[in-house]
Scaffold this motif. Structure first.
Motif, PDB file in Angstrom:
ATOM      1  N   LEU A   1      -5.393   7.930   8.637  1.00  0.00           N
ATOM      2  CA  LEU A   1      -4.139   7.161   8.721  1.00  0.00           C
ATOM      3  C   LEU A   1      -4.026   6.392  10.031  1.00  0.00           C
ATOM      4  O   LEU A   1      -3.576   5.260  10.061  1.00  0.00           O
ATOM      5  CB  LEU A   1      -2.939   8.108   8.636  1.00  0.00           C
ATOM      6  CG  LEU A   1      -2.410   8.461   7.259  1.00  0.00           C
ATOM      7  CD1 LEU A   1      -1.202   9.370   7.396  1.00  0.00           C
ATOM      8  CD2 LEU A   1      -2.041   7.214   6.479  1.00  0.00           C
ATOM      9  N   ARG A   2      -4.462   7.040  11.115  1.00  0.00           N
ATOM     10  CA  ARG A   2      -4.336   6.389  12.429  1.00  0.00           C
ATOM     11  C   ARG A   2      -5.364   5.284  12.625  1.00  0.00           C
ATOM     12  O   ARG A   2      -5.331   4.567  13.614  1.00  0.00           O
ATOM     13  CB  ARG A   2      -4.417   7.444  13.537  1.00  0.00           C
ATOM     14  CG  ARG A   2      -3.084   8.177  13.654  1.00  0.00           C
ATOM     15  CD  ARG A   2      -3.160   9.372  14.525  1.00  0.00           C
ATOM     16  NE  ARG A   2      -3.713  10.511  13.792  1.00  0.00           N
ATOM     17  CZ  ARG A   2      -3.829  11.720  14.310  1.00  0.00           C
ATOM     18  NH1 ARG A   2      -3.464  11.939  15.546  1.00  0.00           N
ATOM     19  NH2 ARG A   2      -4.322  12.704  13.585  1.00  0.00           N
ATOM     20  N   ASN A   3      -6.287   5.114  11.670  1.00  0.00           N
ATOM     21  CA  ASN A   3      -7.232   3.995  11.701  1.00  0.00           C
ATOM     22  C   ASN A   3      -6.857   2.900  10.712  1.00  0.00           C
ATOM     23  O   ASN A   3      -7.567   1.907  10.587  1.00  0.00           O
ATOM     24  CB  ASN A   3      -8.641   4.501  11.383  1.00  0.00           C
ATOM     25  CG  ASN A   3      -9.230   5.290  12.539  1.00  0.00           C
ATOM     26  OD1 ASN A   3      -9.715   4.708  13.496  1.00  0.00           O
ATOM     27  ND2 ASN A   3      -9.136   6.606  12.479  1.00  0.00           N
ATOM     28  N   ILE A   4      -5.760   3.097   9.977  1.00  0.00           N
ATOM     29  CA  ILE A   4      -5.293   2.071   9.041  1.00  0.00           C
ATOM     30  C   ILE A   4      -4.195   1.283   9.741  1.00  0.00           C
ATOM     31  O   ILE A   4      -3.176   1.839  10.140  1.00  0.00           O
ATOM     32  CB  ILE A   4      -4.792   2.724   7.722  1.00  0.00           C
ATOM     33  CG1 ILE A   4      -5.975   3.412   7.025  1.00  0.00           C
ATOM     34  CG2 ILE A   4      -4.153   1.684   6.804  1.00  0.00           C
ATOM     35  CD1 ILE A   4      -5.623   4.160   5.753  1.00  0.00           C
ATOM     36  N   LYS A   5      -4.431  -0.019   9.915  1.00  0.00           N
ATOM     37  CA  LYS A   5      -3.548  -0.829  10.777  1.00  0.00           C
ATOM     38  C   LYS A   5      -2.625  -1.760  10.007  1.00  0.00           C
ATOM     39  O   LYS A   5      -2.105  -2.699  10.565  1.00  0.00           O
ATOM     40  CB  LYS A   5      -4.382  -1.658  11.771  1.00  0.00           C
ATOM     41  CG  LYS A   5      -5.504  -0.913  12.456  1.00  0.00           C
ATOM     42  CD  LYS A   5      -4.995  -0.010  13.544  1.00  0.00           C
ATOM     43  CE  LYS A   5      -6.173   0.640  14.265  1.00  0.00           C
ATOM     44  NZ  LYS A   5      -5.791   1.735  15.115  1.00  0.00           N
ATOM     45  N   CYS A   6      -2.481  -1.560   8.691  1.00  0.00           N
ATOM     46  CA  CYS A   6      -1.533  -2.395   7.944  1.00  0.00           C
ATOM     47  C   CYS A   6      -0.349  -1.528   7.499  1.00  0.00           C
ATOM     48  O   CYS A   6      -0.419  -0.305   7.550  1.00  0.00           O
ATOM     49  CB  CYS A   6      -2.217  -3.041   6.739  1.00  0.00           C
ATOM     50  SG  CYS A   6      -3.019  -1.892   5.636  1.00  0.00           S
ATOM     51  N   ASP A   7       0.744  -2.185   7.065  1.00  0.00           N
ATOM     52  CA  ASP A   7       1.928  -1.433   6.620  1.00  0.00           C
ATOM     53  C   ASP A   7       1.572  -0.572   5.413  1.00  0.00           C
ATOM     54  O   ASP A   7       0.849  -1.020   4.521  1.00  0.00           O
ATOM     55  CB  ASP A   7       3.032  -2.406   6.185  1.00  0.00           C
ATOM     56  CG  ASP A   7       3.702  -3.048   7.390  1.00  0.00           C
ATOM     57  OD1 ASP A   7       3.451  -2.582   8.520  1.00  0.00           O
ATOM     58  OD2 ASP A   7       4.457  -4.015   7.192  1.00  0.00           O
ATOM     59  N   CYS A   8       2.089   0.635   5.393  1.00  0.00           N
ATOM     60  CA  CYS A   8       1.862   1.493   4.232  1.00  0.00           C
ATOM     61  C   CYS A   8       2.923   2.580   4.170  1.00  0.00           C
ATOM     62  O   CYS A   8       3.596   2.857   5.162  1.00  0.00           O
ATOM     63  CB  CYS A   8       0.472   2.127   4.287  1.00  0.00           C
ATOM     64  SG  CYS A   8       0.205   3.205   5.700  1.00  0.00           S
TER      65      CYS A   8
ATOM     66  N   LEU B   1       0.806  -1.236   0.000  1.00  0.00           N
ATOM     67  CA  LEU B   1       0.000   0.000   0.000  1.00  0.00           C
ATOM     68  C   LEU B   1       0.833   1.278   0.000  1.00  0.00           C
ATOM     69  O   LEU B   1       1.689   1.486   0.858  1.00  0.00           O
ATOM     70  CB  LEU B   1      -0.937  -0.021   1.225  1.00  0.00           C
ATOM     71  CG  LEU B   1      -1.809   1.204   1.475  1.00  0.00           C
ATOM     72  CD1 LEU B   1      -2.725   1.513   0.297  1.00  0.00           C
ATOM     73  CD2 LEU B   1      -2.665   1.004   2.742  1.00  0.00           C
ATOM     74  N   LEU B   2       0.521   2.143  -0.978  1.00  0.00           N
ATOM     75  CA  LEU B   2       1.077   3.494  -1.008  1.00  0.00           C
ATOM     76  C   LEU B   2      -0.101   4.464  -0.996  1.00  0.00           C
ATOM     77  O   LEU B   2      -0.902   4.499  -1.939  1.00  0.00           O
ATOM     78  CB  LEU B   2       1.927   3.723  -2.270  1.00  0.00           C
ATOM     79  CG  LEU B   2       2.396   5.157  -2.516  1.00  0.00           C
ATOM     80  CD1 LEU B   2       3.290   5.666  -1.384  1.00  0.00           C
ATOM     81  CD2 LEU B   2       3.133   5.279  -3.846  1.00  0.00           C
ATOM     82  N   ILE B   3      -0.224   5.213   0.094  1.00  0.00           N
ATOM     83  CA  ILE B   3      -1.307   6.200   0.204  1.00  0.00           C
ATOM     84  C   ILE B   3      -0.829   7.506  -0.412  1.00  0.00           C
ATOM     85  O   ILE B   3       0.249   7.991  -0.081  1.00  0.00           O
ATOM     86  CB  ILE B   3      -1.680   6.373   1.689  1.00  0.00           C
ATOM     87  CG1 ILE B   3      -2.358   5.091   2.176  1.00  0.00           C
ATOM     88  CG2 ILE B   3      -2.568   7.588   1.899  1.00  0.00           C
ATOM     89  CD1 ILE B   3      -2.664   5.064   3.639  1.00  0.00           C
ATOM     90  N   VAL B   4      -1.621   8.032  -1.356  1.00  0.00           N
ATOM     91  CA  VAL B   4      -1.277   9.330  -1.968  1.00  0.00           C
ATOM     92  C   VAL B   4      -2.392  10.321  -1.652  1.00  0.00           C
ATOM     93  O   VAL B   4      -3.545  10.126  -2.046  1.00  0.00           O
ATOM     94  CB  VAL B   4      -1.078   9.212  -3.500  1.00  0.00           C
ATOM     95  CG1 VAL B   4      -0.822  10.584  -4.110  1.00  0.00           C
ATOM     96  CG2 VAL B   4       0.071   8.261  -3.832  1.00  0.00           C
ATOM     97  N   CYS B   5      -2.048  11.379  -0.914  1.00  0.00           N
ATOM     98  CA  CYS B   5      -3.042  12.374  -0.497  1.00  0.00           C
ATOM     99  C   CYS B   5      -2.972  13.591  -1.404  1.00  0.00           C
ATOM    100  O   CYS B   5      -1.880  14.048  -1.738  1.00  0.00           O
ATOM    101  CB  CYS B   5      -2.760  12.864   0.914  1.00  0.00           C
ATOM    102  SG  CYS B   5      -2.184  11.592   1.988  1.00  0.00           S
ATOM    103  N   ILE B   6      -4.140  14.094  -1.770  1.00  0.00           N
ATOM    104  CA  ILE B   6      -4.174  15.294  -2.609  1.00  0.00           C
ATOM    105  C   ILE B   6      -4.270  16.527  -1.697  1.00  0.00           C
ATOM    106  O   ILE B   6      -5.256  16.715  -0.987  1.00  0.00           O
ATOM    107  CB  ILE B   6      -5.361  15.250  -3.604  1.00  0.00           C
ATOM    108  CG1 ILE B   6      -5.307  13.958  -4.435  1.00  0.00           C
ATOM    109  CG2 ILE B   6      -5.325  16.479  -4.501  1.00  0.00           C
ATOM    110  CD1 ILE B   6      -6.396  13.836  -5.482  1.00  0.00           C
ATOM    111  N   LEU B   7      -3.219  17.329  -1.735  1.00  0.00           N
ATOM    112  CA  LEU B   7      -3.169  18.542  -0.901  1.00  0.00           C
ATOM    113  C   LEU B   7      -3.957  19.677  -1.559  1.00  0.00           C
ATOM    114  O   LEU B   7      -4.132  19.664  -2.752  1.00  0.00           O
ATOM    115  CB  LEU B   7      -1.712  18.984  -0.733  1.00  0.00           C
ATOM    116  CG  LEU B   7      -0.832  18.033   0.082  1.00  0.00           C
ATOM    117  CD1 LEU B   7       0.615  18.528   0.050  1.00  0.00           C
ATOM    118  CD2 LEU B   7      -1.329  17.929   1.512  1.00  0.00           C
ATOM    119  N   LYS B   8      -4.426  20.672  -0.788  1.00  0.00           N
ATOM    120  CA  LYS B   8      -4.263  20.768   0.645  1.00  0.00           C
ATOM    121  C   LYS B   8      -5.466  20.223   1.400  1.00  0.00           C
ATOM    122  O   LYS B   8      -5.392  19.893   2.569  1.00  0.00           O
ATOM    123  CB  LYS B   8      -4.127  22.246   1.040  1.00  0.00           C
ATOM    124  CG  LYS B   8      -2.905  22.931   0.473  1.00  0.00           C
ATOM    125  CD  LYS B   8      -2.817  24.385   0.993  1.00  0.00           C
ATOM    126  CE  LYS B   8      -3.295  25.302  -0.057  1.00  0.00           C
ATOM    127  NZ  LYS B   8      -3.100  26.728   0.178  1.00  0.00           N
TER     128      LYS B   8
END
Ligand code: IMP
Ligand code: MG
Length: 178
Positions: free
Chosen positions: A52-59, A35-42
């Motif tokens: 993010l703090r509710n996602i419990k797998c490696d990323c 998993l690679l999370i890509v966030c669109i700013l801003k």
């Protein structure tokens, strides 16, 4: 309450529950993936930091920046501001934005990322305004479907203001006319 807000649409408590639900779904779907999370700013920054703090797998986490709005109206012109730093080749990208309205922003960003040969791309949005859709694109994970009103708070702005409100509210008519 802030005078720019006509009414609260999603309370702090409801936002917390949405993040828990999305986090559980994403953890389950990506536990055996790259998993690679890509966030669109801003505007997705506040949502992403809670999710993010509710996602419990490696990323891994990266950021891309584009801008398209002028006041409460989509301009139709998307300005590219910052690319991701991580090479996404072979990764399962989860592209995260605050809201999908016309869909033009997500379509534009998805196309940029697809050119970099990731293994897969899915989309997660806190909010979905399906009535505004112009581009042929939808989110795979949705926090809440909302009516076609301009909303502020929890990262979403009007003229760069109100991102710090801890809830999602509907912009007052008076603000919108300015
Ligand atoms: P789209 O390209 O029309 O789908 O809009 C995407 C971007 O426009 C989102 O990432 C938001 O930053 C912004 N946007 C769309 N609707 C709203 C709104 O109601 N309030 C604040 N920003 C919005
Ligand atoms: Mg945005």
């Amino acid at each position: 309450m802030n005078t720019a807000v006509k009414r609260i649409l999603i309370s702090k408590r409801k936002l917390k529950n949405i993040n828990k639900r999305l986090g559980r779904q994403i953890t389950k779907d990506y536990k055996d993936k790259n998993l690679l999370i890509v966030c669109i700013l801003k505007s997705s920054a506040v949502f992403v930091s809670d999710l993010l703090r509710n996602i419990k797998c490696d990323c891994k986490v990266d950021y891309i920046s584009v801008s398209s709005y002028n006041g409460t109206k989509p301009t139709g012109n998307i300005e590219f501001k910052k690319d991701i730093d991580i090479n996404p080749e072979g990764y399962d990208i989860l592209l995260i934005d605050d809201i999908i309205d016309t869909g033009n922003t997500l379509k534009y960003v998805k196309e940029i990322l697809l050119e970099k040969n990731p293994f897969s791309i899915r989309i997660c949005c806190l909010l979905d305004k399906p009535y505004g859709r112009k581009a042929d694109i939808n989110a795979d994970y949705i926090g809440k479907i909302i009516p076609d009103e301009y909303v502020i708070g929890y990262g979403l702005d009007y003229d760069e203001k109100y991102r710090n409100l801890p809830f999602i509210g509907i912009l007052s008519d008076e603000q919108e006319r300015r």
